[in-house]
Design an enzyme around this catalytic site. Structure first.
Site, mmCIF file in Angstrom:
data_model
loop_
_atom_site.group_PDB
_atom_site.id
_atom_site.type_symbol
_atom_site.label_atom_id
_atom_site.label_comp_id
_atom_site.label_asym_id
_atom_site.label_seq_id
_atom_site.Cartn_x
_atom_site.Cartn_y
_atom_site.Cartn_z
ATOM 1 C CE LYS A 83 5.415 16.685 -2.658
ATOM 2 N NZ LYS A 83 6.439 15.861 -3.314
ATOM 3 C CD GLN A 119 9.181 13.475 -2.329
ATOM 4 O OE1 GLN A 119 7.999 13.774 -2.267
ATOM 5 N NE2 GLN A 119 10.091 14.306 -2.809
ATOM 6 C CG ASP A 174 5.298 14.112 -9.206
ATOM 7 O OD1 ASP A 174 4.989 15.275 -8.860
ATOM 8 O OD2 ASP A 174 5.991 13.346 -8.512
#
Ligand code: NAD
Length: 297
Positions: free
Chosen positions: A54, A98, A121
């Protein structure tokens, strides 16, 4: 029939290039780069790979990547303090924590602490609610990527019968919301669904997000349907000691019946990071109060 292969890798590359152009335009207008912060707690090997990839992709797209690597024994309070610091930092447009987090940390509490306007997200309840009622917000990256692939392949989805297999907050539920927004008739199937094969046979669009290798067979698929395979499952390979990736759909049999299908790997997988970059860019434009056309990216 041999299904057309939906090339998620190529689509993702085009999307990333477009995000890169808009990131350059953003920098010229805002006088700073867009920024995405990624927080990793602990040393889970798969998570480390995702975070590295990422970060690399963020920089390649012309944005700043801020990586916060915290030890596995970080307290919930310290993680929440890191999130608060990123919420307050004007250089940070998007925040991604994460998952999974170590067991002693309450994931929902951490997600709830992220400013919804930086929640790239799309996991915050505010963004789930915005999606449900049709307000602009952030949509989880994997289902948004699936929706992009479907619209690219089929154009107008209105009136089509869609079956989503899986009801997770990260994939199944937001996928169903996106398909409702496209005026599909949506059925959500899950582990308690009766006669799953018959349910799937009704679908013009099948989205499989289950986590069970090659569960969906070709004879479950209506001839001519479009199949999106979200599953990523590692199974023993042909050679001793080697593994290979397969989806939730039995590709070989489904490809003889479907009109189009995503492969694994190279289908949905590459879309997830590309859409994350897209969401971070959109966050940057919104946070600076700059206009970005709804169809710009
Ligand atoms: P999850 O485990 O949270 O949810 C799985 C869902 O499948 C559940 O809702 C469950 O009800 C349903 N299910 C389980 N067994 C079933 C059965 N026998 N019949 C019907 N439904 C059943 O998983 P998730 O996070 O939604 O992920 C699903 C799959 O997608 C996994 O393979 C995961 O690795 C993959 N995934 C891929 C990406 C990507 O970037 N391509 C992103 C996220 C998840």
């Amino acid at each position: 029939m041999t299904a057309a292969v939906i090339d998620g890798k190529a689509f993702a590359a085009t999307l990333r290039a477009r995000v890169g152009e808009l990131a350059t335009a953003f920098e010229a207008k805002a006088g700073r780069k867009a920024g995405l912060a990624v927080v990793l707690v602990g040393e889970d090997p798969a998570s480390q790979v995702y975070v590295r990839s990422k970060g690399k992709s963020t920089v390649e797209a012309g944005m700043n990547s801020f990586e916060h690597k915290l030890p596995a024994d970080t307290s919930e309070a310290d993680l929440l303090a890191t999130v608060e610091q990123l919420n307050a930092d004007p250089a940070v447009d998007g925040i991604l924590v994460q998952l999974p987090l170590p067991r002693h940390i309450d994931e929902q509490k951490v997600i709830a602490a992220i400013n919804p306007d930086k929640d790239v997200d799309g996991f915050h309840v505010t963004n789930a609610g915005r999606l449900a009622v049709g307000q602009p917000g952030f949509v989880p990256c994997t289902p948004l990527g699936c929706s992009m692939l479907l619209k690219d392949k089929l154009g107008d989805l209105s009136g089509l019968d869609a079956v989503v297999i899986g009801r997770s907050n990260i994939v199944g539920k937001p996928m169903a919301q996106l398909l409702i927004a496209e005026s599909c008739t949506v059925t959500v199937a899950h582990s308690r669904t009766k006669n799953l094969a018959d349910v799937v046979r009704r679908a013009d669009i099948v989205v499989a997000a289950v986590g069970r290798p090659e569960m969906v067979k070709g004879d479950w698929i209506k001839p001519g349907a479009t199949v999106i395979d979200v599953g990523i499952n590692r199974v023993p390979g042909a050679e001793e000691g080697k593994t290979r990736l397969v989806g939730d759909v039995d590709y070989a049999s489904a490809a003889t019946v479907a009109s189009a299908i995503t492969p694994v790997p190279g289908g949905v997988g590459p879309m997830t990071i590309a859409v994350l970059l897209r969401n971070a860019l959109v966050a940057a434009y919104r946070n600076e109060g700059l206009d970005l056309a709804a169809d710009a990216v």
